[in-house]
Design a protein around this motif. Structure first.
Motif, PDB file in Angstrom:
ATOM      1  N   PHE A 137      -6.423   1.447   4.179  1.00 18.23           N
ATOM      2  CA  PHE A 137      -6.440   1.345   5.637  1.00 18.23           C
ATOM      3  C   PHE A 137      -5.317   2.180   6.244  1.00 18.23           C
ATOM      4  O   PHE A 137      -5.511   2.853   7.246  1.00 18.23           O
ATOM      5  N   LEU A 138      -4.159   2.118   5.588  1.00 20.40           N
ATOM      6  CA  LEU A 138      -3.010   2.825   6.155  1.00 20.40           C
ATOM      7  C   LEU A 138      -3.190   4.335   6.088  1.00 20.40           C
ATOM      8  O   LEU A 138      -2.867   5.053   7.020  1.00 20.40           O
ATOM      9  N   TYR A 139      -3.681   4.813   4.952  1.00 22.20           N
ATOM     10  CA  TYR A 139      -3.698   6.258   4.762  1.00 22.20           C
ATOM     11  C   TYR A 139      -5.054   6.898   4.969  1.00 22.20           C
ATOM     12  O   TYR A 139      -5.170   8.104   4.989  1.00 22.20           O
ATOM     13  N   GLY A 159      -6.910   4.360   8.802  1.00 20.00           N
ATOM     14  CA  GLY A 159      -5.931   4.374   9.885  1.00 20.00           C
ATOM     15  C   GLY A 159      -5.857   5.731  10.537  1.00 20.00           C
ATOM     16  O   GLY A 159      -5.796   5.846  11.768  1.00 20.00           O
ATOM     17  N   HIS A 160      -5.886   6.778   9.724  1.00 26.85           N
ATOM     18  CA  HIS A 160      -5.800   8.125  10.282  1.00 26.85           C
ATOM     19  C   HIS A 160      -7.062   8.489  11.049  1.00 26.85           C
ATOM     20  O   HIS A 160      -7.001   9.105  12.103  1.00 26.85           O
TER      21      HIS A 160
END
Lengths: 673, 325, 366
Positions: free
Chosen positions: A95-97, A100-101
C-alpha cells in the motif's frame, strides 16, 4: 506409390462431408437444413448427457434451488481479507509503495486540473471549450458547447461540473493511455491479441456496478477509487478499438511502406497509427462516454462532483435537484460526443483550402490560447471565478411541481389505461412474479441444461461450456436465489424492450420521416448515463422492481431500435426488389425478405438489449429492485465486502452467461456509434 | 522524427514530474485528502452527509456557520455510514456529525488505530422501530403489539411481498436487525428494501395519500412524522443481554432497538490541527426540536438546505452563539 | 512436370550494349514454400510433386519453385503468368518483403539473403523501389507528402524532400494536384503517385507488381506509354509483373512465363511467340497477332545468288507486319540487311507462313 494414388480418390469423398459440417453462412437455403440437422445432433448429445447426469443429480441433491452441499462459503475469507486490508493500509509496503503512489498521483492530477479549471474561471473555461470545439469540430458544435456550459452555470452547478470535468479529464487520459497501450500490444502481437480479446469481450458485457467493489476494497472511498473504477470501465473500448484499428490497417499500404525501407518505428508512427486514426478517435469517443456514465456511478464510492449531487438528490427523491445535476452530465456527454465524433468525420477530409491563413494551422491554435487567456482575465476582473450566483436559474421548484402534477395525474386512476401504479403492480404481479417463481422453482440442473442448450444451439461447445460454467459458479457462490430473481427481472425487461424496440425499429425502417424524427432523440438517449434514468421512474412507478425495469427498458430501447432499423435498412435492395417484382405485399416483404435477411442484426439487438438491461437492473438496487443489485449496494453501504463481492461476482457470471447465450456471430461495439 | 523525439521527451518529463511530486518514498494513502479540498488558499472543511434529512440539517447549519461566521469553505460528500468511518479515518472527510452507533468501527478506528476521535454528543437522541400510520392504528389498536402482527399480515400484503405481509425497510446502509427479528419472532412478513430512504419516503407518502395500511422500519427524529403521523409497534423489550448476544451473532436479535444518543466523530489530525473549525464542530450541540425544524423546512417546504439553515440561524442566535470558539 | 527450364543466360539480342555488365539481379534455384515445415520441401523428394499432390501430402504450397534467372542492367524484365502462378511472390522475394525459403539471390553481386536488417533497409531505401497493384498510398497525406514519403523515411530534410518530390510529381504529370489526398484522385492518378513515390528515391531498379491491372483499359494504355517513356528517358532497370500478355509484349525486353511457381519459358517476346516451349505457352500466345511481334530475322530464308542485290532492304529487327507492307509494295522479295551484309530474304511465302504459324517447323528444319 500406392499412397499417392489413393489420396486424390479419398479427398473428394471427405471434402463434401467436411463442407457439410462446417457452419456455412453464405448460403441461406441449405443453411437451415444444415442447422436443423446440426441442432438435432447437438440436442441428441445433450439429451444423452442429461439422461446420465440428471437422475444422479436429482437423487443426490434434489431441490429447486442450488444444493447447499455444492456451495462454497467465501464470506469468511473475504471478510478476513477486507479486515486485513483496512488494518494494513497504512503500514504494509504494497500500500505504501504501490497503491499509495497510484492514489497520490491520481489525487495530484485531479487537483492540478481542478485548480487550472478554477483559475480559468467560468469565462475562461467556457471560452476555451467553445474555441476548442470550433477548431476541431466546427461552428455548430461550438455553439452547442457554449450553450451547454452556460446552462451548467445557470443551473447553479458550476463547481460540481468543474469537479466532474477534472475527474473526467484525468480518468479519460489514463484510460486512453492505458487502453491505447494495451491496444497497441494487441494490434502488433498476435499472441497479445489472443490473450486480450476474451478479457475485453467479457469486460464489455459487465455492468459498471461490478467494478466498484474491488476498487473500494483497496483504495477506500474517495476520488482515487472513483478514478480507477472509471479507468477500468472505460479503458477496454479504447484497447479494443486500437487493436482492431491496427490490425485492420490496409495490408497493401503497410507493404508499400515496408518496401520503401521503413524501420519498425517509422512504420508504426507514419503508417499504422495514422491508418488507424478513425478507430483511435472512435475509441476516445467511446471511452469518454463510458467514463461519463461511470462518473455518476462512481459517486457511490465518493467520486464527488455532479454524480454526487445526483446521488444526493436521488436519496431525497428530489427530482428537480436531480435533474439540475443530471442535465450538466448529459450536456457534457453531448458536447464531448459531438466534438470527438465530428473530429473523427473531419479526419478523412483534406484541410480546408479556403479561409484566411490565420484561421488554419498553428496561428489559429495560438489565437485560441490568447483569446482564452484574455476572456479568463476579463472574467476574473469582472467577477468571481465560479459562476456568479445571481445568474443561476432555479429549476428545482418548477420541475418538482411538474413532477407532482404528473404523479397526481398519472400515478393512479387514469381512465382506460390505468395509472403508472397499476402498471407497475400488474407488471410485477403478472410478469415478474410468475417468472421469478418459475425460475426459482425450476430444479437447478434444469436451469443449467437450458442454458447449455441455448448457448450450444447459438454458438459452439465452448460458448455452451462458458455459459454453463458461469451459471454453476453462481450456484457455487451461494447466491442462486437472488441471481434467479435478477435473471427474472432481466428476462422480463428484455422481453418488453424487444417487443417495443422491434416494433418501433420496423416502423422507423419503413418510414423515413419517423426515422428522422427519432434520430436526435436516440442520439441524446444513447449519450445519457444510466443513472439519470432512475430519477423519473421512482416518481412514476414507486419503489420496487417495476421502476428498475422501466429504467432498464428506457435505457436499452434506443440501441435496440437503432440496430433493428439499421439492420432492416441494410437488407440487400436487390433481394427486396426481386420480391417486389414478384408482387409481394409489404407484409410479405417484411416477413419473408427483410426479417430473415436482417437476422444477424436482430440477434445483435437482442444481445445488446440483454447487456444494457442487465446493467440498469443492477443499478436498480438503489430503487428497490432487490436481488443482486441490492447486495452490491448493501456491500458498499455497510462496508460488507463479502456480500458485495460475491454479488458482484455473480453479476459477472450472469452477464457472461447472458452474453454467451445471445451472442451473434459477429459483435459490434457497445453503443453502436 | 524530431517531433516524435520531443514528444517522447516531454512524456518522460511528465512522468518524472508526477513521480517527483508524489515522492519516491512511501505514500500513505490513508493520509491523502480530497483533491478538491483547500483549493485557492481557502481553508476548507469536508463534511460527510448521510442520506437522511436529519443529518442533512446538521450539516447544513454547520456549513452555514462555518462559511458565514468562521470564513471556511465547506465541501460535502455523500457517503454511507460505514464507508464514512473509513473515509473519516483516511481524512477524506473531516467529520461525521450524526452517528447511530457502530461498535465495530469504533473499536477499530477510535480504540485501535486512533485515527478518529469522538467529537461529543450531538444532543439528539435517536430511536429505531417499526411504525404504522396513525389512521390505521386508530382503527386497529391491537396492531401496536407485535404479537398481533401475524393477524394483520394479509392486510399489509403488496405485490412485492408475495403472499406475506410487507415490512418496508429503507436504505441498505441503515442499522437494521429486521431480518433476524422477523425470523426469530416467527412473523409471517417479507422485508422489502426500498433501496434508499427517499424511495421509502415516496412509498410511505403514497400509502398515506391512499389511506392504505403499511408497516415500516422507521426512526426518530424524523420530519416525516409531521406529514404522516405514525405510531410505533411495540417489539419485545430491549435488554443489554439481547444486544450483547446480537453483537456476537447478528442472527439472534429478538428484541427492540435501543434508544441511542447520537454522536459526532472527527478525524484525529483534523481534531488537533483543524483550528476553529474543529473547535466549533466539537461544540456543535442542539436538540431534536431544532433539528426537526430545519429538516421540516428542507424536506416538506422544499427549501434548499442552505436557505433552511439560514432561516434557522437567524431565528436562533442564542443556540449557536455558544458553539463559536 | 513438363516445365522446361530455359538456360539461365539465353542470348539476349535486344540488349547488346550492356551485355558485359554484371546482372542487377541474379537468382538461382529460388524457392518459396508456404506451409508447415516449409524449409524441408526444397531438395526433397516432394519437390518433384505437382502443386495439388504437394498440398495433399504436406499441406504446403510452393509459390515459387526452383527459379533461376538474371536481370540485366537497363532491361525491362517482365514476369508473366496467370494468378496463382507465383509471380507476385517472386517479386516480393527480390527485396525480401517475403522471405524466400531457399536458393540464392544477389543484387549487383551482393548476397541479399545474407543481409542484416540495416543493410536490407538500405537496399529497399536506395536500390529497389516498388509500385503496387493497389497503390499502397497513405490516405492521410497529400500527394506531395506521399511522393516524399520514401525520402522522409531516409531522413531527408523537409525542404529538400519536398523539392525533390515536386520535381518527380511534375515528371509523372501530376502538377497541380500536389495538395490533394489520394482519396480524391482517380485510379490512374493514384498509380502515378505510386510511380512518383518509387521514382523519388532514385532507385537502381523499379519493381512493378501488376501496377495497371486495377485500371481501366484506356488509362492502362496511357500508363504503359508512361513507363515506356520513362524507360527511354532514364534507362532504369525494371522488373515488371503482369498477367496481361499484350502488356508483357509491349513492355518487355525479355519475358519470363511462370506457371505453378516454376518457369515455363524465358526469352524475348519473339522467342515466346515464335517458338513456344510447350503446349501451355502455345495455347497462351495463340491469339497474339504474330506479324506484329515476330521479325524478319525469323521469317527469312537464305538468299539465292540472284536475290543478293535486288529488292528493298530491311533491318533484321523489322516486324513481319512491316515487311509485308514492303514486300506487297514491290511485289518481289525483300532483303534482310545487317550492316551492309545480306543475311537472307523474305518473300510472300516466308511471311505468310509466319502469319499462319508454320514458321516454327520451318526454322527448326532450317
Amino acid at each position: 506409390m500406392s499412397a499417392t494414388t489413393t489420396r486424390p480418390s479419398t479427398d473428394p469423398a471427405t471434402e463434401p462431408a467436411a463442407g457439410g459440417t462446417a457452419p456455412d453462412e453464405t448460403r441461406p437455403s441449405p443453411l437451415s437444413a444444415v442447422v436443423r440437422s446440426r441442432a438435432a445432433r447437438k440436442l441428441a448429445v445433450l439429451v444423452v448427457i442429461a439422461a446420465v447426469l440428471v437422475p444422479l443429480a436429482h437423487a443426490k441433491w434434489a431441490s429447486g434451488s442450488w444444493p447447499g452441499a455444492l456451495t462454497v462459503d467465501v464470506s469468511e475469507p473475504l471478510g478476513k481479507a477486507s479486515d486485513w486490508i483496512i488494518d494494513n493500509r497504512d503500514s504494509h509496503w504494497i500500500f505504501l509503495y504501490f497503491f499509495g503512489h497510484i492514489s497520490n498521483a491520481v489525487i495530484i492530477c485531479v487537483r492540478v486540473v481542478y485548480v487550472v479549471l478554477l483559475t480559468l474561471g467560468w469565462a475562461g473555461v467556457t471560452a476555451a471549450s467553445t474555441l476548442l470545439a470550433w477548431r476541431v469540430a466546427g461552428v455548430r458544435v461550438a455553439v452547442t458547447t457554449l450553450v451547454s456550459f452556460a446552462v451548467c452555470g445557470l443551473l447553479g452547478m458550476w463547481v460540481p461540473t468543474m469537479q466532474t470535468l477534472a475527474l473526467m479529464a484525468v480518468a479519460v487520459t489514463a484510460s486512453v493511455v492505458i487502453g491505447g497501450l494495451l491496444g497497441l500490444a494487441g494490434g502488433l502481437s498476435e499472441r497479445a491479441f489472443r490473450a486480450l480479446r476474451p478479457i475485453l469481450d467479457t469486460m464489455q458485457v459487465l455492468p459498471a456496478f461490478a467494478y466498484l467493489l474491488p476498487v473500494v476494497l483497496i483504495f477506500g472511498i474517495g476520488v482515487p477509487g472513483a478514478v480507477l473504477a472509471t479507468v477500468i470501465y472505460a479503458a477496454p473500448p479504447m484497447a479494443r478499438l486500437t487493436a482492431l484499428g491496427l490490425r485492420g490497417a490496409d495490408a497493401g499500404v503497410l507493404e508499400a511502406v515496408a518496401s520503401l525501407g521503413a524501420t519498425w518505428r517509422q512504420r508504426l508512427l507514419s503508417a499504422r497509427l495514422p491508418l488507424a486514426r478513425k478507430e483511435l478517435l472512435l475509441g476516445v469517443n467511446q471511452t469518454i462516454m463510458m467514463a461519463l456514465s461511470m462518473a455518476v456511478i462512481a459517486s457511490v464510492i465518493g467520486g464527488g462532483g455532479l454524480g454526487d449531487r445526483v446521488y444526493q438528490a436521488l436519496s431525497s427523491v428530489d427530482v428537480g435537484k436531480a435533474l439540475a445535476a443530471g442535465l450538466p452530465i448529459v450536456l457534457l456527454a453531448v458536447v464531448m460526443d459531438r466534438t470527438t465524433a465530428s473530429a473523427g468525420e473531419r479526419l478523412g477530409e483534406p484541410p480546408a483550402e479556403d479561409g484566411h491563413r490565420l484561421l488554419r494551422g498553428w496561428p489559429a491554435w495560438a489565437g485560441v490560447g490568447v483569446i482564452t487567456v484574455v476572456v479568463a482575465l476579463i472574467g476574473r476582473l469582472a467577477g468571481s471565478q465560479t459562476w456568479p450566483t445571481g445568474w443561476a436559474i432555479p429549476i428545482e421548484e418548477p420541475v418538482n411541481q411538474f413532477k407532482d402534477w404528473m404523479v397526481d395525474h398519472l400515478y393512479t386512476g387514469v381512465p382506460v389505461v390505468g395509472g403508472t401504479a397499476e402498471w407497475a403492480s400488474d407488471y410485477v404481479k403478472w410478469i415478474l412474479d410468475p417468472l421469478r417463481e418459475g425460475l426459482q422453482g425450476l430444479p437447478w440442473y434444469a436451469v443449467l441444461l437450458i442454458v447449455a442448450t441455448l448457448a450450444w444451439l447459438i454458438g459452439t461447445w465452448a460458448t455452451a461450456l462458458t455459459a454453463t460454467a458461469a451459471m454453476a459458479a453462481i450456484g457455487v457462490l451461494g447466491v442462486w436465489e437472488p441471481s434467479m430473481d435478477t435473471l427474472s427481472q432481466v428476462l422480463a425487461a428484455v422481453f418488453v424492450t424487444l417487443v417495443l424496440g422491434f416494433a418501433i425499429g420496423i416502423a422507423a425502417a419503413r418510414s423515413t420521416r419517423l426515422e428522422r424524427l427519432l434520430r436526435p432523440v436516440l442520439d441524446v438517449c444513447q449519450t445519457m448515463p444510466q443513472f439519470v434514468y432512475l430519477i423519473p421512474v421512482v416518481a412514476l412507478f414507486g419503489v420496487g422492481r417495476a421502476p428498475a425495469a422501466a429504467a432498464a427498458i428506457v435505457y436499452a430501447l434506443p440501441a435496440v431500435i437503432r440496430i433493428t432499423t439499421q439492420g432492416l435498412r441494410n437488407v440487400d435492395p436487390a433481394a427486396l426488389e426481386s420480391a417486389r417484382s414478384l408482387g409481394a405485399t409489404q407484409g410479405q416483404q417484411l416477413r419473408q425478405v427483410q426479417l430473415p435477411l436482417a437476422r444477424p442484426a436482430l440477434l445483435l439487438a437482442v444481445n445488446q438489449g440483454v447487456v444494457l438491461v442487465l446493467a440498469v437492473v443492477i443499478i436498480g438496487g438503489l430503487v428497490g429492485s432487490g436481488a443482486l443489485g441490492y447486495d452490491v449496494v448493501f456491500g458498499l453501504a455497510q462496508g460488507d465486502l463479502a456480500t458485495g463481492l460475491v454479488a458482484g461476482a455473480a453479476i459477472v457470471c450472469l452477464g457472461l452467461m447472458l452474453d454467451r447465450v445471445t451472442q451473434p456471430t459477429s459483435r459490434r461495439d457497445r453503443k453502436g456509434a | 522524427m524530431a517531433r516524435t523525439r520531443t514528444q517522447l521527451l516531454m512524456a518522460a518529463a511528465g512522468v518524472t514530474a508526477v513521480f517527483t511530486a508524489t515522492g519516491c518514498g512511501a505514500a500513505d494513502m490513508t493520509k491523502q485528502s480530497s483533491p478538491y479540498a483547500n483549493v485557492g488558499g481557502a481553508k476548507s472543511v469536508t463534511l460527510s452527509v448521510q442520506s437522511w434529512v436529519g443529518a442533512q440539517s446538521n450539516v447544513a447549519v454547520a456549513q452555514y456557520l462555518l462559511e458565514h461566521e468562521l470564513g471556511y469553505r465547506v465541501d460535502t460528500v455523500q457517503v454511507d455510514e460505514v464507508p464514512a468511518w473509513d473515509a473519516l479515518s483516511q481524512d477524506r472527510v473531516d467529520a461525521i456529525l450524526e452517528d447511530w452507533g457502530h461498535p465495530d468501527q469504533e473499536q477499530r478506528y477510535v480504540k485501535d488505530k486512533k485515527t478518529i476521535v469522538p467529537g461529543g454528543g450531538l444532543g439528539v437522541t435517536g430511536h429505531i422501530g417499526w411504525w404504522v400510520p396513525k389512521y390505521f392504528a386508530d382503527a386497529h389498536p391491537d396492531v401496536l403489539d407485535w404479537k398481533n402482527l401475524n393477524k394483520y399480515a394479509k392486510t399489509f400484503k403488496t405485490a412485492e411481498s408475495g403472499g406475506k405481509g410487507q415490512l418496508l425497510d429503507g436504505s441498505p446502509s441503515y442499522v437494521t436487525n429486521d431480518k433476524a427479528l422477523v425470523k426469530n419472532l416467527k412473523l409471517n412478513y417479507q422485508i422489502v428494501f426500498a433501496g434508499s430512504e427517499a424511495a421509502q419516503i415516496t412509498q410511505m407518502k403514497q400509502f398515506a395519500k391512499a389511506k392504505k395500511p403499511f408497516l415500516s422500519y422507521w426512526y426518530e427524529p424524523q420530519w416525516l412524522f409531521n406529514q404522516v403521523p405514525m405510531v410505533e409497534v411495540k417489539l419485545p423489550k430491549y435488554t443489554d443481554k439481547c444486544a450483547e448476544e446480537g453483537a456476537k451473532d447478528p442472527d439472534s436479535f429478538d428484541c427492540a432497538y435501543p434508544t441511542t444518543p447520537l454522536q459526532k466523530y472527527l478525524n484525529a489530525d483534523f481534531a488537533k490541527k483543524g483550528g476553529k473549525a474543529a473547535a466549533f464542530l466539537k461544540k456543535f450541540h442542539w436538540t431534536k426540536k431544532d433539528q426537526n425544524e430545519v429538516s421540516e423546512l428542507i424536506a416538506s417546504k422544499g427549501m434548499s438546505a442552505q436557505d433552511a439553515a439560514k432561516k434557522w440561524v437567524e431565528a436562533h442566535p442564542d443556540v449557536w452563539k455558544k458553539w463559536l470558539p | 512436370m513438363a516445365t522446361t527450364v530455359v538456360p539461365e543466360t539465353p542470348d539476349t539480342p535486344r540488349i547488346p550494349e550492356s551485355g558485359e555488365r554484371a546482372p542487377v539481379f541474379s537468382v538461382r534455384d529460388l524457392w518459396k514454400v508456404f506451409g508447415p515445415k516449409a524449409d524441408r520441401i526444397p531438395g526433397s523428394a516432394e519437390a518433384e510433386l505437382s502443386a495439388g499432390e504437394l498440398r495433399a501430402r504436406t499441406g504446403c504450397t510452393a509459390a515459387v519453385r526452383e527459379v533461376s534467372f538474371d536481370v540485366q542492367p537497363g532491361e525491362v524484365f517482365v514476369v508473366m503468368g496467370l494468378s496463382g502462378s507465383g509471380k507476385s511472390t517472386l517479386v516480393r522475394c527480390l527485396t525480401r518483403l517475403i522471405e524466400p525459403t531457399s536458393g540464392t539471390l544477389k543484387i549487383d553481386g551482393e548476397d541479399v539473403l545474407a543481409m542484416d536488417k540495416a543493410r536490407l533497409r538500405d537496399l529497399r531505401r536506395h536500390r529497389a523501389a516498388m509500385v503496387f497493384q493497389h497503390f499502397g498510398l497513405l490516405p492521410h497525406r497529400s500527394v506531395l507528402d506521399n511522393v516524399a514519403y520514401g525520402l522522409e523515411i531516409q531522413g531527408v530534410g523537409k525542404a529538400e524532400r519536398r523539392a525533390k518530390a515536386a520535381e518527380v510529381v511534375e515528371k509523372v504529370g501530376l502538377t497541380g494536384l500536389e495538395r490533394r489526398r489520394p482519396g480524391q484522385l482517380s485510379g490512374g492518378q493514384q498509380q502515378r503517385v505510386g510511380l512518383a513515390r518509387a521514382l523519388a528515391v532514385d532507385p537502381e531498379v523499379l519493381l512493378f507488381d501488376e501496377p495497371f491491372s486495377a485500371l481501366d483499359p484506356l488509362i492502362r494504355r496511357d500508363m504503359q506509354e508512361e513507363v515506356i517513356r520513362l524507360h527511354h528517358e532514364e534507362g532504369r532497370t525494371m522488373v515488371f509483373i503482369t498477367h496481361d500478355l499484350s502488356e508483357a509484349l509491349r513492355l518487355g525486353d525479355r519475358i519470363m512465363l511462370m506457371r505453378d511457381g516454376g518457369i515455363v519459358q524465358l526469352g524475348t517476346p519473339e522467342e515466346i511467340v515464335g517458338s513456344p516451349a510447350d503446349d501451355y505457352v502455345r495455347d497462351f500466345v495463340r491469339d497474339v497477332p504474330r506479324e506484329q511481334v515476330l521479325t524478319v530475322r525469323r521469317a527469312m530464308r537464305p538468299a539465292t545468288s540472284d536475290e543478293q542485290d535486288g529488292g528493298p532492304a530491311l533491318a533484321p529487327g523489322t516486324t513481319v507486319a512491316d515487311a509485308i507492307e514492303a514486300v506487297a509494295r514491290t511485289g518481289g522479295p525483300a532483303r534482310v540487311v545487317d550492316g551492309g551484309r545480306c543475311l537472307g530474304v523474305v518473300d510472300h511465302a516466308c511471311l505468310l507462313s509466319v502469319v499462319a504459324g508454320l514458321d516454327g517447323k520451318e526454322v527448326a528444319a532450317a
